[in-house]
Design a protein around this motif. Structure first.
Motif: not given
Length: 226
Positions: A125-135
Protein backbone atom coordinates in the motif's frame (compact mmCIF):
# COMPACT_ATOMS: atom_id res chain seq x y z
CA UNK A 1 13.57 -14.84 22.10
CA UNK A 2 15.63 -11.84 21.08
CA UNK A 3 13.50 -10.12 18.42
CA UNK A 4 16.42 -8.12 17.05
CA UNK A 5 18.40 -11.31 16.61
CA UNK A 6 15.39 -12.97 14.96
CA UNK A 7 15.04 -10.07 12.50
CA UNK A 8 18.75 -10.13 11.81
CA UNK A 9 18.67 -13.83 10.92
CA UNK A 10 15.46 -13.49 8.89
CA UNK A 11 16.92 -10.87 6.58
CA UNK A 12 20.29 -12.59 6.22
CA UNK A 13 18.70 -15.92 5.36
CA UNK A 14 16.39 -14.24 2.86
CA UNK A 15 19.35 -12.61 1.11
CA UNK A 16 21.23 -15.91 0.95
CA UNK A 17 18.14 -17.56 -0.57
CA UNK A 18 17.99 -14.77 -3.17
CA UNK A 19 21.68 -15.32 -3.96
CA UNK A 20 21.10 -19.06 -4.38
CA UNK A 21 18.59 -18.42 -7.21
CA UNK A 22 21.02 -16.20 -9.16
CA UNK A 23 22.83 -18.47 -11.59
CA UNK A 24 24.99 -15.93 -13.42
CA UNK A 25 26.96 -13.14 -11.77
CA UNK A 26 29.62 -12.13 -14.31
CA UNK A 27 30.80 -9.11 -12.31
CA UNK A 28 31.02 -11.21 -9.15
CA UNK A 29 29.05 -8.60 -7.22
CA UNK A 30 27.62 -11.20 -4.86
CA UNK A 31 31.02 -12.41 -3.71
CA UNK A 32 30.65 -10.17 -0.65
CA UNK A 33 27.47 -12.00 0.34
CA UNK A 34 29.17 -14.30 2.86
CA UNK A 35 29.76 -14.65 6.57
CA UNK A 36 32.99 -12.64 6.61
CA UNK A 37 31.16 -9.30 6.87
CA UNK A 38 27.77 -8.20 8.20
CA UNK A 39 25.00 -8.52 5.62
CA UNK A 40 24.26 -4.79 5.87
CA UNK A 41 27.66 -4.29 4.20
CA UNK A 42 26.98 -6.70 1.35
CA UNK A 43 27.03 -5.25 -2.16
CA UNK A 44 23.70 -3.60 -3.03
CA UNK A 45 22.26 -4.01 0.48
CA UNK A 46 21.30 -1.05 2.65
CA UNK A 47 19.93 -1.26 6.17
CA UNK A 48 17.84 1.29 8.01
CA UNK A 49 19.07 4.07 10.27
CA UNK A 50 16.31 3.37 12.74
CA UNK A 51 16.17 -0.41 12.35
CA UNK A 52 19.84 -1.05 11.82
CA UNK A 53 19.53 -4.81 11.48
CA UNK A 54 16.82 -4.70 8.80
CA UNK A 55 17.28 -4.41 5.04
CA UNK A 56 15.52 -1.34 3.63
CA UNK A 57 16.99 -1.26 0.11
CA UNK A 58 18.22 -3.90 -2.34
CA UNK A 59 19.89 -2.37 -5.39
CA UNK A 60 21.38 -4.84 -7.88
CA UNK A 61 20.55 -2.97 -11.06
CA UNK A 62 22.64 -3.26 -14.23
CA UNK A 63 24.86 -6.13 -13.05
CA UNK A 64 24.07 -8.67 -15.81
CA UNK A 65 22.62 -11.03 -13.23
CA UNK A 66 20.62 -14.02 -14.46
CA UNK A 67 18.34 -16.42 -12.64
CA UNK A 68 15.01 -16.22 -10.91
CA UNK A 69 13.87 -14.02 -8.05
CA UNK A 70 13.46 -16.11 -4.91
CA UNK A 71 10.09 -16.07 -3.10
CA UNK A 72 12.14 -15.33 0.02
CA UNK A 73 12.18 -11.71 -1.15
CA UNK A 74 8.89 -11.48 0.73
CA UNK A 75 10.73 -12.04 4.04
CA UNK A 76 12.55 -8.69 3.79
CA UNK A 77 9.65 -7.08 5.59
CA UNK A 78 11.36 -3.69 6.09
CA UNK A 79 12.26 -3.33 2.40
CA UNK A 80 11.40 0.06 0.90
CA UNK A 81 13.24 -0.10 -2.42
CA UNK A 82 13.76 -3.11 -4.70
CA UNK A 83 15.82 -2.17 -7.76
CA UNK A 84 16.67 -5.09 -10.04
CA UNK A 85 16.29 -3.37 -13.40
CA UNK A 86 18.52 -3.99 -16.40
CA UNK A 87 19.46 -7.60 -15.65
CA UNK A 88 18.35 -10.97 -17.00
CA UNK A 89 16.03 -12.21 -14.27
CA UNK A 90 13.52 -14.72 -15.69
CA UNK A 91 10.56 -16.88 -14.67
CA UNK A 92 7.61 -15.41 -12.81
CA UNK A 93 7.56 -12.46 -10.45
CA UNK A 94 7.07 -14.04 -6.99
CA UNK A 95 3.71 -13.09 -5.47
CA UNK A 96 5.45 -12.92 -2.09
CA UNK A 97 6.41 -9.36 -3.03
CA UNK A 98 2.91 -8.60 -1.81
CA UNK A 99 4.17 -9.18 1.74
CA UNK A 100 6.38 -6.09 1.52
CA UNK A 101 3.98 -3.59 3.04
CA UNK A 102 6.67 -0.90 3.41
CA UNK A 103 7.77 -1.12 -0.24
CA UNK A 104 7.83 2.22 -2.06
CA UNK A 105 9.92 1.52 -5.18
CA UNK A 106 9.56 -1.64 -7.28
CA UNK A 107 11.83 -1.52 -10.34
CA UNK A 108 11.93 -4.75 -12.36
CA UNK A 109 12.15 -3.30 -15.88
CA UNK A 110 14.52 -4.52 -18.58
CA UNK A 111 14.56 -8.15 -17.47
CA UNK A 112 13.02 -11.35 -18.81
CA UNK A 113 10.26 -11.95 -16.28
CA UNK A 114 7.35 -14.00 -17.64
CA UNK A 115 3.89 -15.00 -16.51
CA UNK A 116 1.22 -12.72 -15.09
CA UNK A 117 1.70 -9.72 -12.85
CA UNK A 118 0.80 -10.89 -9.31
CA UNK A 119 -2.38 -9.13 -8.25
CA UNK A 120 -1.37 -9.18 -4.59
CA UNK A 121 1.34 -6.59 -5.23
CA UNK A 122 -1.66 -4.36 -4.55
CA UNK A 123 -1.09 -5.21 -0.87
CA UNK A 124 2.04 -3.02 -1.01
CA UNK A 125 0.00 0.00 0.00
CA UNK A 126 3.00 2.36 0.19
CA UNK A 127 4.12 1.84 -3.41
CA UNK A 128 5.08 5.06 -5.20
CA UNK A 129 6.86 3.68 -8.29
CA UNK A 130 6.02 0.42 -10.07
CA UNK A 131 7.99 -0.38 -13.22
CA UNK A 132 7.57 -3.71 -15.06
CA UNK A 133 8.51 -2.36 -18.49
CA UNK A 134 10.41 -4.42 -21.10
CA UNK A 135 9.80 -7.94 -19.83
CA UNK A 136 7.76 -10.85 -21.16
CA UNK A 137 4.74 -10.51 -18.89
CA UNK A 138 1.36 -11.82 -20.03
CA UNK A 139 -2.24 -11.61 -18.87
CA UNK A 140 -4.23 -8.63 -17.73
CA UNK A 141 -3.37 -5.54 -15.74
CA UNK A 142 -4.64 -6.39 -12.24
CA UNK A 143 -7.65 -4.27 -11.39
CA UNK A 144 -6.49 -4.43 -7.77
CA UNK A 145 -3.78 -1.89 -8.60
CA UNK A 146 -6.48 0.74 -8.39
CA UNK A 147 -6.27 0.46 -4.58
CA UNK A 148 -2.70 1.83 -4.32
CA UNK A 149 -3.28 5.31 -2.89
CA UNK A 150 0.31 6.61 -3.16
CA UNK A 151 1.21 5.31 -6.62
CA UNK A 152 2.70 8.02 -8.83
CA UNK A 153 4.22 6.04 -11.68
CA UNK A 154 3.15 2.76 -13.29
CA UNK A 155 5.08 1.47 -16.30
CA UNK A 156 3.94 -1.70 -18.08
CA UNK A 157 5.06 -1.04 -21.65
CA UNK A 158 6.89 -3.54 -23.88
CA UNK A 159 5.32 -6.67 -22.44
CA UNK A 160 2.71 -9.05 -23.83
CA UNK A 161 -0.18 -7.89 -21.70
CA UNK A 162 -3.72 -8.26 -23.02
CA UNK A 163 -7.19 -7.19 -22.01
CA UNK A 164 -8.51 -3.80 -21.06
CA UNK A 165 -7.22 -0.93 -18.99
CA UNK A 166 -8.95 -1.44 -15.63
CA UNK A 167 -11.30 1.46 -14.88
CA UNK A 168 -10.11 1.16 -11.27
CA UNK A 169 -6.88 2.93 -12.28
CA UNK A 170 -8.96 6.08 -12.21
CA UNK A 171 -8.83 5.82 -8.40
CA UNK A 172 -5.07 6.48 -8.37
CA UNK A 173 -5.36 10.12 -7.39
CA UNK A 174 -1.58 10.55 -7.00
CA UNK A 175 -0.74 9.05 -10.41
CA UNK A 176 1.60 11.18 -12.53
CA UNK A 177 2.68 8.69 -15.23
CA UNK A 178 0.91 5.78 -16.93
CA UNK A 179 2.69 3.83 -19.67
CA UNK A 180 1.16 0.60 -20.92
CA UNK A 181 1.94 -0.01 -24.58
CA UNK A 182 1.33 -3.13 -26.72
CA UNK A 183 -1.66 -5.43 -27.16
CA UNK A 184 -4.28 -3.84 -24.92
CA UNK A 185 -7.83 -3.67 -26.24
CA UNK A 186 -11.11 -2.00 -25.39
CA UNK A 187 -11.84 1.63 -24.76
CA UNK A 188 -9.91 4.15 -22.71
CA UNK A 189 -11.83 4.30 -19.41
CA UNK A 190 -13.56 7.58 -18.73
CA UNK A 191 -12.53 7.11 -15.09
CA UNK A 192 -9.01 8.19 -16.07
CA UNK A 193 -10.44 11.69 -16.23
CA UNK A 194 -10.19 11.69 -12.43
CA UNK A 195 -6.37 11.67 -12.64
CA UNK A 196 -5.72 15.36 -12.10
CA UNK A 197 -1.97 14.90 -11.53
CA UNK A 198 -1.29 12.87 -14.68
CA UNK A 199 1.52 14.37 -16.78
CA UNK A 200 2.64 11.36 -18.87
CA UNK A 201 0.10 9.17 -20.69
CA UNK A 202 1.63 6.58 -23.05
CA UNK A 203 -0.60 3.92 -24.62
CA UNK A 204 1.08 3.47 -28.00
CA UNK A 205 0.81 0.33 -30.15
CA UNK A 206 -2.45 -0.80 -28.59
CA UNK A 207 -5.88 -1.53 -30.05
CA UNK A 208 -7.68 0.94 -27.86
CA UNK A 209 -10.65 3.04 -28.84
CA UNK A 210 -12.08 6.21 -27.44
CA UNK A 211 -10.37 9.43 -26.45
CA UNK A 212 -8.42 10.81 -23.55
CA UNK A 213 -10.90 12.14 -21.02
CA UNK A 214 -10.85 15.93 -21.49
CA UNK A 215 -10.81 16.52 -17.74
CA UNK A 216 -7.21 15.27 -17.48
CA UNK A 217 -5.84 16.83 -20.67
CA UNK A 218 -5.01 20.14 -19.02
CA UNK A 219 -2.36 18.53 -16.77
CA UNK A 220 -0.75 16.35 -19.45
CA UNK A 221 2.71 17.27 -20.68
CA UNK A 222 3.40 14.14 -22.75
CA UNK A 223 0.81 12.10 -24.67
CA UNK A 224 1.87 9.09 -26.77
CA UNK A 225 -0.97 7.23 -28.46
CA UNK A 226 0.48 6.19 -31.83
Amino acid sequence: MNLRREGNETDKLALLAIKAQIKQDPHNVLSSWNESIHFCSWHGVSCGRRHRQRVTRLDLQSQKLAGSLSPHIGNLSFLRELELQNNSFSNEIPPQIGHLHRLQVLSLHYNSFSGPIPYNISYCSNLIIMNFGSNGLVGKIPSEFGSLPKLRRIVLEENNLTGEIPPSLGNLSSLEALAASLNLVGSIPTSLGQLKNLTLFSLNSNNLSGTIPPSCITSLLFIILE
